[in-house]
Design an enzyme around this catalytic site. Sequence first.
Site, mmCIF file in Angstrom:
data_model
loop_
_atom_site.group_PDB
_atom_site.id
_atom_site.type_symbol
_atom_site.label_atom_id
_atom_site.label_comp_id
_atom_site.label_asym_id
_atom_site.label_seq_id
_atom_site.Cartn_x
_atom_site.Cartn_y
_atom_site.Cartn_z
ATOM 1 N N HIS A 100 -1.505 -13.213 6.871
ATOM 2 C CA HIS A 100 -0.899 -14.496 6.878
ATOM 3 C C HIS A 100 -1.272 -15.258 8.075
ATOM 4 O O HIS A 100 -1.572 -14.631 9.069
ATOM 5 C CB HIS A 100 0.584 -14.325 7.129
ATOM 6 C CG HIS A 100 1.230 -13.555 5.959
ATOM 7 N ND1 HIS A 100 1.285 -12.121 6.114
ATOM 8 C CD2 HIS A 100 1.992 -13.795 5.017
ATOM 9 C CE1 HIS A 100 2.020 -11.703 5.076
ATOM 10 N NE2 HIS A 100 2.293 -12.483 4.427
ATOM 11 N N ASP A 103 0.521 -14.322 11.174
ATOM 12 C CA ASP A 103 0.188 -12.926 11.824
ATOM 13 C C ASP A 103 -0.803 -12.787 12.967
ATOM 14 O O ASP A 103 -0.915 -12.050 13.756
ATOM 15 C CB ASP A 103 -0.572 -11.864 10.656
ATOM 16 C CG ASP A 103 0.286 -11.872 9.415
ATOM 17 O OD1 ASP A 103 1.554 -12.047 9.583
ATOM 18 O OD2 ASP A 103 -0.160 -11.528 8.471
ATOM 19 N N ASP A 306 12.471 -2.743 -0.412
ATOM 20 C CA ASP A 306 10.817 -3.072 -0.460
ATOM 21 C C ASP A 306 10.596 -1.986 0.859
ATOM 22 O O ASP A 306 10.401 -2.534 1.918
ATOM 23 C CB ASP A 306 10.386 -4.318 -0.280
ATOM 24 C CG ASP A 306 8.955 -4.515 -0.686
ATOM 25 O OD1 ASP A 306 8.428 -3.596 -1.215
ATOM 26 O OD2 ASP A 306 8.374 -5.545 -0.226
ATOM 27 N N ASP A 308 7.726 -0.181 1.460
ATOM 28 C CA ASP A 308 6.325 -0.427 1.654
ATOM 29 C C ASP A 308 5.813 0.827 2.386
ATOM 30 O O ASP A 308 5.225 0.480 3.567
ATOM 31 C CB ASP A 308 6.223 -1.473 2.679
ATOM 32 C CG ASP A 308 6.565 -3.060 2.084
ATOM 33 O OD1 ASP A 308 6.343 -2.958 0.632
ATOM 34 O OD2 ASP A 308 6.544 -4.059 2.608
HETATM 35 C C1 XLS Z 1 6.502 -8.867 0.846
HETATM 36 C C2 XLS Z 1 5.048 -9.168 0.335
HETATM 37 C C3 XLS Z 1 3.949 -9.917 1.160
HETATM 38 C C4 XLS Z 1 2.781 -10.325 0.620
HETATM 39 C C5 XLS Z 1 1.913 -11.265 1.511
HETATM 40 O O1 XLS Z 1 6.936 -8.359 0.219
HETATM 41 O O2 XLS Z 1 4.403 -8.183 -0.238
HETATM 42 O O3 XLS Z 1 3.798 -8.875 2.336
HETATM 43 O O4 XLS Z 1 1.996 -9.710 0.119
HETATM 44 O O5 XLS Z 1 2.732 -12.372 1.793
HETATM 45 NI NI NI Z 2 6.081 -5.948 -0.373
#
Ligand code: XLS
Ligand code: NI
Length: 437
Positions: A100, A103, A306, A308
């Site tokens: 981003h 970032d 989420d 991740d």
């Molecule tokens: C958030 C998203 C983000 C996108 C990019 O949940 O996964 O990380 O991939 O903005």
């Molecule tokens: Ni995500």
Amino acid sequence: MAAFPDVPKIPFEGPDSKNPLAFRFYDENELVEGKPMKDHLRFSVAYWHTMRGTGADPFGPGTMVRPWEGAEDTVDNAINRVRVAFEFMEKLGTDFFCFHDRDVAPEADTLAKTNKNLDAVVKVIKEESDRTGIKLLWGTANLFSNPRYMHGAATSPNADAFAHAAAQVKKALEVTKELGGQGYTFWGGREGYMNLWNTDMRRELDHLGAFMHMAVDHAKQIGFTGQFYFEPKPKEPTKHQYDFDAAACINFLRAYGLEDHVKLNIETNHATLAGHTVEHELEYAGHQGFLGSVDANTGDLLLGWDTDQFPTDVYMTTKIMLAFLKYGGLAPGGVNFDAKVRRESFEPVDLFYAHVGGMDTFAKGLKIAAAIRADGELGQMLADRYSSWDTGIGAEIEAGKHGFASLEKYMLEKGDATPNTSGRQELFENVVNRYVL
Ligand code: XLS
Ligand code: NI
Ligand code: NI
């Protein structure tokens, strides 16, 4: 000074290796279906998690130990971090990264100053990218962290927020082009709502459609030819997100005339938040012609958000790679690890363990998927299940030769339908296990 002095370039050592900093399955030049693994997988590191993840959660501050980070969020610190990121990716052996705008460089108190910061850092990213050959898979703009976006960006009731977002995406597109980026992703962030009483849904969606058209127009103007992606996610941070799942995104893109410009970036953990599996989302996007790229991660079945996490489930990566082989490969998309190490995994070396595991799991999944396709047995079992459509009445219906009246006549003469054949789900699952286990 090296940021990871104790980590060598990660070698391929084969399935018997017990070295945690070696690949067991990912041999980047090994040919699978006639193509090197690295071109099938197009691995990408997510800058936001890997370089900016702090381990902070709603109950406590960051935990990560990152000796290269300065105390303040300055441009110098950001530039140094870029060098660390490229050392990391070179050692890991990934060809791509994603970021981003916010970032990579700190946001200042005006857009002009922020753009200047971004330019200074992008210059170094370009240098490092030229030096190493590691490229930007896709760029994106952070349109959700700054308080100005509390109500959304393109769907905000505040026209100034929309205008700021537009200026930000304009710049992000230009930067992406400058870096030779192969794509640009829209993830909705706060493009959704919490409560319908205070929300004009129609107006918000119209604005989002107009916003994406402005991006497509600007890309044309500056000669950016990368692929646009829309990334589905059903909730978090907003309760209702307009990019709920693949089907909702595709409907939106078609409704606003964006279907020729935008494909989907499917993320595993977002699929499961929507009550789907990642393979469901990939298959839905694939057969509709919208399969673009993947954000590779995994959720936790016992947690409803989420998380991740890095993917370690070979069944899942097999299904993902089967979808991509079926629909002609990932390029210009890739496997972007939109995944973060756990808050408790605070040492820099954990970043390597996480990515090595994810890459190996995908490599193994790719090999299994290719073996399944080469044997053709599963494909044949699937085709057999639909064989009533290949001849006779089925073939005639598919050819458009029938309507209700002629089908009624057919069935009145026949008396009843031929009995169904078994679905054989258990057998299908057992056959898949022959390749996985
Ligand atoms: C958030 C998203 C983000 C996108 C990019 O949940 O996964 O990380 O991939 O903005
Ligand atoms: Ni995500
Ligand atoms: Ni994502």
